[in-house]
Design a protein around this motif. Structure first.
Motif, PDB file in Angstrom:
ATOM      1  N   LEU C  51     -39.313  30.898   1.293  1.00  0.00           N
ATOM      2  CA  LEU C  51     -40.028  31.693   2.297  1.00  0.00           C
ATOM      3  C   LEU C  51     -41.518  31.754   1.980  1.00  0.00           C
ATOM      4  N   HIS C  52     -42.292  31.749   3.023  1.00  0.00           N
ATOM      5  CA  HIS C  52     -43.727  31.865   2.834  1.00  0.00           C
ATOM      6  C   HIS C  52     -44.338  32.693   3.964  1.00  0.00           C
ATOM      7  N   TRP C  53     -45.029  33.762   3.572  1.00  0.00           N
ATOM      8  CA  TRP C  53     -45.761  34.578   4.552  1.00  0.00           C
ATOM      9  C   TRP C  53     -47.205  34.087   4.496  1.00  0.00           C
ATOM     10  N   SER C  54     -47.752  33.665   5.598  1.00  0.00           N
ATOM     11  CA  SER C  54     -49.059  32.999   5.538  1.00  0.00           C
ATOM     12  C   SER C  54     -50.194  33.970   5.208  1.00  0.00           C
ATOM     13  N   LYS C  55     -50.025  35.259   5.518  1.00  0.00           N
ATOM     14  CA  LYS C  55     -51.108  36.217   5.270  1.00  0.00           C
ATOM     15  C   LYS C  55     -50.547  37.541   4.781  1.00  0.00           C
ATOM     16  N   GLU C  57     -52.871  40.187   5.085  1.00  0.00           N
ATOM     17  CA  GLU C  57     -53.673  41.073   5.936  1.00  0.00           C
ATOM     18  C   GLU C  57     -54.084  40.290   7.163  1.00  0.00           C
ATOM     19  N   VAL C  58     -53.908  40.909   8.292  1.00  0.00           N
ATOM     20  CA  VAL C  58     -54.200  40.191   9.520  1.00  0.00           C
ATOM     21  C   VAL C  58     -54.799  41.174  10.530  1.00  0.00           C
ATOM     22  N   ALA C  59     -55.817  40.703  11.250  1.00  0.00           N
ATOM     23  CA  ALA C  59     -56.473  41.574  12.226  1.00  0.00           C
ATOM     24  C   ALA C  59     -55.722  41.515  13.547  1.00  0.00           C
ATOM     25  N   VAL C  60     -55.823  42.595  14.327  1.00  0.00           N
ATOM     26  CA  VAL C  60     -55.214  42.612  15.657  1.00  0.00           C
ATOM     27  C   VAL C  60     -55.688  41.383  16.433  1.00  0.00           C
ATOM     28  N   ASN C  61     -54.773  40.754  17.133  1.00  0.00           N
ATOM     29  CA  ASN C  61     -54.992  39.523  17.903  1.00  0.00           C
ATOM     30  C   ASN C  61     -54.936  38.256  17.063  1.00  0.00           C
ATOM     31  N   ASP C  62     -54.977  38.384  15.715  1.00  0.00           N
ATOM     32  CA  ASP C  62     -54.839  37.183  14.892  1.00  0.00           C
ATOM     33  C   ASP C  62     -53.356  36.919  14.635  1.00  0.00           C
ATOM     34  N   THR C  63     -53.087  35.698  14.198  1.00  0.00           N
ATOM     35  CA  THR C  63     -51.681  35.350  14.003  1.00  0.00           C
ATOM     36  C   THR C  63     -51.369  35.075  12.543  1.00  0.00           C
ATOM     37  N   MET C  64     -50.116  35.174  12.215  1.00  0.00           N
ATOM     38  CA  MET C  64     -49.624  34.775  10.896  1.00  0.00           C
ATOM     39  C   MET C  64     -48.250  34.131  11.104  1.00  0.00           C
ATOM     40  N   THR C  65     -47.800  33.416  10.086  1.00  0.00           N
ATOM     41  CA  THR C  65     -46.462  32.845  10.216  1.00  0.00           C
ATOM     42  C   THR C  65     -45.600  33.270   9.045  1.00  0.00           C
ATOM     43  N   LEU C  66     -44.326  33.278   9.310  1.00  0.00           N
ATOM     44  CA  LEU C  66     -43.333  33.405   8.248  1.00  0.00           C
ATOM     45  C   LEU C  66     -42.462  32.173   8.408  1.00  0.00           C
ATOM     46  N   HIS C  67     -42.476  31.307   7.394  1.00  0.00           N
ATOM     47  CA  HIS C  67     -41.618  30.135   7.538  1.00  0.00           C
ATOM     48  C   HIS C  67     -40.829  29.906   6.267  1.00  0.00           C
ATOM     49  N   GLY C  68     -39.830  29.073   6.349  1.00  0.00           N
ATOM     50  CA  GLY C  68     -38.966  28.798   5.205  1.00  0.00           C
ATOM     51  C   GLY C  68     -37.693  28.126   5.660  1.00  0.00           C
ATOM     52  N   LYS C  69     -36.658  28.288   4.840  1.00  0.00           N
ATOM     53  CA  LYS C  69     -35.383  27.653   5.177  1.00  0.00           C
ATOM     54  C   LYS C  69     -34.269  28.695   5.027  1.00  0.00           C
ATOM     55  N   PHE C  70     -33.179  28.421   5.681  1.00  0.00           N
ATOM     56  CA  PHE C  70     -32.011  29.255   5.417  1.00  0.00           C
ATOM     57  C   PHE C  70     -30.759  28.394   5.390  1.00  0.00           C
ATOM     58  N   LEU C  71     -29.868  28.793   4.498  1.00  0.00           N
ATOM     59  CA  LEU C  71     -28.588  28.109   4.389  1.00  0.00           C
ATOM     60  C   LEU C  71     -27.541  29.011   5.028  1.00  0.00           C
ATOM     61  N   VAL C  72     -26.786  28.451   5.932  1.00  0.00           N
ATOM     62  CA  VAL C  72     -25.680  29.207   6.518  1.00  0.00           C
ATOM     63  C   VAL C  72     -24.508  29.006   5.566  1.00  0.00           C
ATOM     64  N   PHE C  73     -24.175  30.048   4.843  1.00  0.00           N
ATOM     65  CA  PHE C  73     -23.276  29.904   3.710  1.00  0.00           C
ATOM     66  C   PHE C  73     -21.874  29.452   4.136  1.00  0.00           C
ATOM     67  N   ALA C  74     -21.347  28.491   3.407  1.00  0.00           N
ATOM     68  CA  ALA C  74     -20.036  27.939   3.764  1.00  0.00           C
ATOM     69  C   ALA C  74     -18.921  28.970   3.524  1.00  0.00           C
ATOM     70  N   GLY C  75     -19.114  29.844   2.536  1.00  0.00           N
ATOM     71  CA  GLY C  75     -18.098  30.854   2.245  1.00  0.00           C
ATOM     72  C   GLY C  75     -18.295  32.119   3.059  1.00  0.00           C
ATOM     73  N   TRP C  76     -18.583  31.951   4.307  1.00  0.00           N
ATOM     74  CA  TRP C  76     -18.879  33.057   5.253  1.00  0.00           C
ATOM     75  C   TRP C  76     -17.763  34.105   5.225  1.00  0.00           C
TER      76      TRP C  76
END
Lengths: 249, 250, 413
Positions: C51-55, C57-76
């Motif tokens: 996981l990575h949060w791009s910022k 601190e962010v000002a109103v109207n500015d953007t940020m991202t949260l990206h990464g990966k997820f594994l859908v666990f086989a032993g659900w």
């Protein structure tokens, strides 16, 4: 002091007392109906009423009139048959919508910051006025149920269309087409309401051509007739003045 | 009815038919209290109410819950106990004017009951819908529930039972027995509170997502209908008041 | 008496004003709201990683991202419905950000999607700051029949003023609008019109004496006198007027908005999965215990290296909490402190495991996070089973991921 003594000192006082009671009764009737109607409506059709991206042309159109004709029918049953006041439906709907507006503005917007243009209530007034007038002119429960109930269902979608049409303008967003209402639902994050909870039209057979809303409205009007009958009798029952024995022995 | 000198004197000395100050004070009391509550949730909902595992949640919300429950039990017992203890044992022999005065007092109670129902069933109940969009629901006792279920509902229940008790102990109209619709108008909305049990039980293994029209919530709907029984109370009252006014109004 | 009335009236107005003011008092503080889910649910459903949060601190109207990966666990777990209908949400307190975009495997996912057990997906959420405050931003997946599955959260500060927030959108009919306030005047206008009509109708009736006199009339058989011919005319005018206004306003609306489409809905299937590097290490859990007083989990693992380079165990991840062996791997992504045990992983023998070699080791993952994040509650769950991800590195820095899923035995002494 004898029992035959008058409660008031003059006719003028009698008139004044009667009028004061009018206002107190109206206030209580209004707020109690508001409370009961609102809790009923929000839990049977609320999600469609809360959010623009639920206001579709199939389920919203069908559900809202059916679940909202209830209290108007019941209150009419009391106010018309006992007092010849043809305002039962309008007073119920106005109460409900005032309650909703206060909430949407002060809480949906004022507490949790959803813009008002995503969470305004549905308009139920046109159907209610027609329902009241039909009852007044016809003085008949059956006529009001059949003609009024159907009209109540049919008037709902066109009565709301001027409000929601601007939100059904399409937009291309990152390679997908959606309406502005869909985009509102996507943009303004509802942490507790994932998209799959939304109950809206997901494609239907086109037996009657491509227009879904008129068919839904007609069906809704049809069910509204039945619900009107049912709730008319509920209303009569709730208007009873019977006492039961309080003697347990 | 010619007014005698005595009755004019009596007029000047006696209490007014409707104590307007009580009426307005009643309405203002609920308004002021709920304005404070609205302010409180606006501030502490955001600052202390988003995470039920945080210590500040205990301070601002759980303590509020404990306090309100205790106060409500005391108020319920106190108000109803007082009304019962000071009941009129010769209620059938009061003068018509006194009866009319009591109807006004009764309506002051009913106005407050309607007002309390509005706050509980409309204002704070729909509000729940938006708060649960905002938080991840991690406890039964969310700020919105602490106010809705355990504050605004008990308050209308207390108001409703008090007004029922007032009618039963002071008005000749209600001496015939138990007024069925009055009972429903008070007990129906009351039953919404126990129904919270079903709601919370359901939410312990059902999704924590917020779907207002979920069948789990229909118990509230059913008991909400009972508010309509206020119509029966209105009709009985109108009949009783008509009896008192009829010959003067004609 | 007059003055008293005025004072009363003024106090009432003051009350109304202060009520309105109180409602719009907006404090800027916050917290989050996870930890409520049963630990076994968090450990065995969606595993968020990279996981990575791009910022921060962010000002109103500015953007940020949260990206990464997820594994859908086989032993659900059985108690949660399979993620056949899922929605990539974002765990924030309502619209403090708007969700400007969200993608799984490069596909925009404004609607619900179908996910496959055992698969890994790449995701990204683009957020545009709207309301100032300190907000905990979590990754989050909602699963129908299961509920929200909340991933790790990180504090992000939004600065500026919400009054400056704008949300411009260009429609397919070519207009650019601000979705924040779009069509609001229209909403108010039509509701005002209908309320005015309804109030006029109500006023027409309630201005006259109501309950007692009308009850007298009805109960003495004079009900008909209560509705005059004039009343009926007025009523008819209201009804006809209503129908005419509805019809006319619908017509004019259709003229004004000739292009409208129905709401868009429907499940998105066939999401693109992310191919993790081929797995050459296999792990067998011999046993696993959780030591309550020590806030530590001990696993006995038999690790076999079937690859062609030597590997070392560097990280154990479960429910968003990462336990690292700093000798093998250090975090450089600014992962949230409370979820990161930088020295939380100890391995009895963590020397490189040569190709073809097999070794049984004692692995301990210890940190206060077990308690803070209520993962230790696992031992009180009805399905006392843990799961997690193990990450191995070779000398070149190539990483591979292995899942573990086994019963857990608590020890209380």
């Amino acid at each position: 002091m004898s029992a035959s003594q008058s409660a008031v000192r003059s006719r003028a006082e009698a008139v004044q007392v009667s009028r004061t009671f009018d206002w107190m009764i109206l206030f209580t009737l209004f707020t109690a109906v508001l409370g009961g109607y609102h809790i009923h409506y929000m839990l049977t059709g609320g999600d469609w009423d809360f959010w623009t991206d639920w206001k579709d042309r199939r389920l919203w159109v069908t559900v809202a009139p059916i679940v909202s004709i209830t209290f108007p029918a019941a209150v009419q049953a009391c106010l018309w048959w006992r007092y010849r006041l043809p305002v039962g439906a309008t007073i119920s709907v106005v109460a409900l919508m005032i309650g909703e507006w206060i909430n949407r503005y002060l809480n949906f917007w004022g507490w949790t910051y959803f813009p008002v243009n995503i969470c305004f209530p549905s308009n139920l007034i046109p159907g209610a006025i027609v329902l009241d007038v039909i009852l007044m002119l016809g003085n008949s429960m059956t006529l009001t149920a059949v003609v009024g109930g159907l009209a109540y269902g049919l008037l709902f979608y066109p009565g709301n269309w001027p409000v929601i049409a601007p939100l059904h303008v399409p937009v291309e967003y990152n390679g997908m087409m959606m309406t502005l209402a869909d985009l509102q639902g996507y943009h303004y994050v509802r942490t507790g309401t994932p998209e799959y909870i939304r109950m809206v039209e997901k494609g239907t057979l086109r037996t009657f051509g491509k227009d879904v809303a008129p068919v839904s409205a007609f069906f809704s009007g049809f069910v509204s007739i039945i619900i009107y009958f049912l709730w008319h009798f509920f209303g009569r029952w709730f208007a009873k003045t019977d006492f039961i024995s309080d003697d347990a022995s | 009815m010619a007014a005698t000198t005595e009755s004019v004197k009596a007029d000047a000395a006696e209490a007014p038919l409707l104590n307007q100050r009580n009426l307005w004070a009643g309405i203002a009391l609920y308004l002021a209290f709920y304005s404070f509550i609205r302010w409180y949730e606006g501030v502490y909902g955001w600052s202390a109410g988003l995470d039920s595992f945080a210590p500040e949640f205990e301070t601002y919300w759980m303590n509020m819950l404990y306090i309100e429950i205790v106060v409500e039990v005391i108020l319920f017992a106190g108000i109803n106990g007082y009304i019962w203890k000071t009941r009129d044992r010769k209620v059938m022999s009061i003068t018509p004017r006194e009866e009319l005065r009591r109807h006004f007092t009764h309506w002051t109670w009913l106005v407050c009951y309607g007002w309390a129902i509005y706050w509980g069933a409309s204002y704070f109940t729909e509000q729940d819908g938006t708060w649960h969009q905002t938080i991840v629901r991690d406890t039964d006792f969310t700020p919105s529930h602490i106010i809705e279920f355990y504050l605004s509902y008990p308050i209308y229940i207390i108001t409703g039972t008090a007004s029922f008790m007032y009618a039963k102990t002071r008005l000749p109209t209600y001496q015939e027995g138990l007024h069925l619709m009055y009972l429903i108008a008070v007990i129906g909305p009351f039953m919404i509170l126990p129904n919270v049990g079903l709601n919370e039980w359901g939410h312990t293994f059902w999704f924590m997502e917020e779907l207002f029209v979920a069948p789990l919530h229909y118990g509230f709907v059913f008991f909400g209908w009972a508010a309509l029984a206020v119509m029966g109370v209105v009709n009985t009252e109108v009949m009783a008041i008509t009896k008192l006014l009829k010959k003067d109004l004609a | 008496m007059k003055i008293k009335d005025r004072v009363l009236k003024l106090s009432f107005i003051a009350l109304l004003i202060s009520m309105t003011a109180a409602m719009f008092y907006a404090p800027t503080a916050s917290a989050h709201g996870e930890k409520s889910q049963a630990a076994f649910m968090r450990m065995r459903t969606i595993h968020w990683f990279d996981l990575h949060w791009s910022k921060e601190e962010v000002a109103v109207n500015d953007t940020m991202t949260l990206h990464g990966k997820f594994l859908v666990f086989a032993g659900w777990p059985e108690t949660v419905d399979k993620p056949e209908v899922s929605f990539l949400n974002i765990g924030i307190p309502g619209p403090v950000f708007i969700r400007a975009g969200s993608w799984i495997g490069g596909q925009l996912v404004p609607r619900s999607v179908s996910l496959e057990l055992g698969e890994t997906y790449e995701f990204k959420v683009l957020l545009k700051a709207r309301r100032p405050g300190d907000w905990h931003v979590h990754s989050m997946m909602n699963v129908q029949g299961g509920g929200p599955i909340i991933g790790p959260g990180k504090w992000v500060t939004v600065t500026g003023s919400m009054a400056d927030f704008v949300n411009p959108v260009t429609t397919l009919t070519g207009q650019t609008i601000d979705l924040e306030s779009y069509a609001l005047d229209n909403v108010y206008f039509w509701h005002a019109v209908w309320f005015a009509i309804a109030f006029a109708w109500l006023l027409f009736w309630i201005k006259r004496p109501l309950f007692v006199p009308r009850h007298i009339a009805v109960s003495t058989g004079k009900a008909n006198t209560l509705i005059s011919a004039g009343d009926k005319k007025v009523g008819l005018a209201f009804a006809l007027g209503t129908v005419v206004i509805v019809a006319a306003s619908m017509g004019s609306t259709n003229d004004k908005y000739p292009v409208t489409t129905p709401l868009q809905a429907g499940l998105l299937r066939g999401m693109k999965t992310f191919q993790m590097p081929e797995q050459t290490v296999s792990v067998k859990v011999e046993d696993a215990t959780y030591r309550v007083p020590g806030r530590a989990m001990n696993m006995t693992l038999t690790i076999t290296n079937n690859g062609d380079s030597a590997v070392r165990l560097g990280e154990f991840e479960t429910a968003g909490v990462r336990f690292l062996d700093p000798a093998v791997h250090e975090d450089d992504t600014n992962y949230p402190d409370d979820l990161l045990a930088e020295e939380g992983l100890t391995v009895s023998d963590n020397s490189p495991l040569a190709p073809g070699e097999s070794r049984t080791v004692e692995v301990t993952a210890s940190d206060a996070a077990w308690e803070v994040y209520r993962l230790a509650d696992l031992i009180y769950d009805p399905d006392s089973r843990f799961a997690g991800l193990l990450f191995f590195w070779d000398a070149k820095g190539t990483r591979q991921m292995v899942t573990v899923d086994a019963p857990l035995i608590p020890t209380f002494i």
